[in-house]
Design a protein around this motif. Structure first.
Motif, PDB file in Angstrom:
ATOM      1  N   PHE A  70       0.822  -1.018  -0.063  1.00 45.38           N
ATOM      2  CA  PHE A  70      -0.458   0.231  -0.178  1.00 45.38           C
ATOM      3  C   PHE A  70       0.795   1.330   0.195  1.00 45.38           C
ATOM      4  N   LEU A  71       1.821   1.797   0.949  1.00 44.71           N
ATOM      5  CA  LEU A  71       2.478   2.595   1.147  1.00 44.71           C
ATOM      6  C   LEU A  71       3.024   2.347  -0.499  1.00 44.71           C
TER       7      LEU A  71
ATOM      8  N   GLY B 255       2.915   2.882  -3.197  1.00 45.88           N
ATOM      9  CA  GLY B 255       2.039   4.114  -4.288  1.00 45.88           C
ATOM     10  C   GLY B 255       1.897   5.524  -3.634  1.00 45.88           C
ATOM     11  N   GLN B 256       2.457   5.828  -1.691  1.00 43.03           N
ATOM     12  CA  GLN B 256       2.425   7.100  -1.464  1.00 43.03           C
ATOM     13  C   GLN B 256       3.297   7.667  -1.124  1.00 43.03           C
ATOM     14  N   PRO B 257       3.738   9.146  -2.063  1.00 48.59           N
ATOM     15  CA  PRO B 257       4.673  10.114  -1.883  1.00 48.59           C
ATOM     16  C   PRO B 257       5.851   9.708  -0.250  1.00 48.59           C
TER      17      PRO B 257
ATOM     18  N   PHE C 197       7.485   7.005   0.156  1.00 50.50           N
ATOM     19  CA  PHE C 197       7.206   5.795  -0.336  1.00 50.50           C
ATOM     20  C   PHE C 197       7.569   4.810  -1.948  1.00 50.50           C
TER      21      PHE C 197
ATOM     22  N   VAL D  95       4.758   6.293   9.334  1.00 49.16           N
ATOM     23  CA  VAL D  95       4.427   7.017   8.788  1.00 49.16           C
ATOM     24  C   VAL D  95       4.430   8.424   8.852  1.00 49.16           C
TER      25      VAL D  95
ATOM     26  N   ARG E 243       5.150  11.929   9.933  1.00 47.85           N
ATOM     27  CA  ARG E 243       6.473  13.090   9.932  1.00 47.85           C
ATOM     28  C   ARG E 243       7.875  13.178  10.759  1.00 47.85           C
TER      29      ARG E 243
END
Length: 161
Positions: A17-18, A20-22, A24, A93, A95
């Motif tokens: 899942f991660l 595709g995340q900014p 990662f 995840v 910041r």
């Protein structure tokens, strides 16, 4: 058994899942994985294998887990391991992952207390050498995976800073 297999499975799903995340995107390319992720995978696999072998040993040897021991193990998993896993996910995840350092350490210590209670009260006298080795392998694998994660999350700045 399901509760002990769940973190590894959820960890794998989270990585997919991660990816595709900014922040990662590096997860798409295994050659870019940090050493900590490889240690987590290896140590987690060793721990999970030891847990499965321990479960199998109980089944084949006919070792019955009493209700008090079952409650202690469930408390360690649900009252320590699950909250720790969720905090680790959130810190991974976030910041500002360092905001999770104190809660992670508190829940980690609580989890260790629960595991020690289970080991010293129920397993110390009953376990033979083989089962004790499985327990130690399971715990050492979890410990190594946790330490690698902690280094990645709280020390490494490349992916978080």
């Amino acid at each position: 058994m399901l509760a002990s297999l769940m973190p590894g499975g959820l960890f794998g799903v989270a990585l997919v899942f991660l990816a595709g995340q900014p922040g990662f995107g590096w997860l798409i390319n295994p050659s870019r994985y940090p050493w900590e992720l490889w240690v987590i995978a290896l140590a987690g696999t060793v721990a999970t294998t030891a847990g499965v072998l321990d479960w199998r040993y109980h089944r084949t040897a006919g070792i019955r887990v009493g209700p008090n021991e079952h409650r202690a193990e469930l408390l360690a998993l649900a009252g320590g391991g699950l909250p720790l896993f969720l905090l680790m996910c959130a810190a991974s995840v976030a910041r500002q992952s360092r905001a999770f350092l104190l809660p992670v350490l508190v829940v980690l210590l609580w989890t260790v207390v629960l595991i020690c209670y289970d080991e010293f009260v129920f397993h110390r006298r009953r376990c033979d050498g083989h089962e004790a080795l499985l327990h130690r392998t399971l715990l050492a694998g979890h410990c190594a995976a946790f330490l690698a994660w902690a280094h990645f999350c709280f020390v490494r700045e490349v992916f978080h800073g």
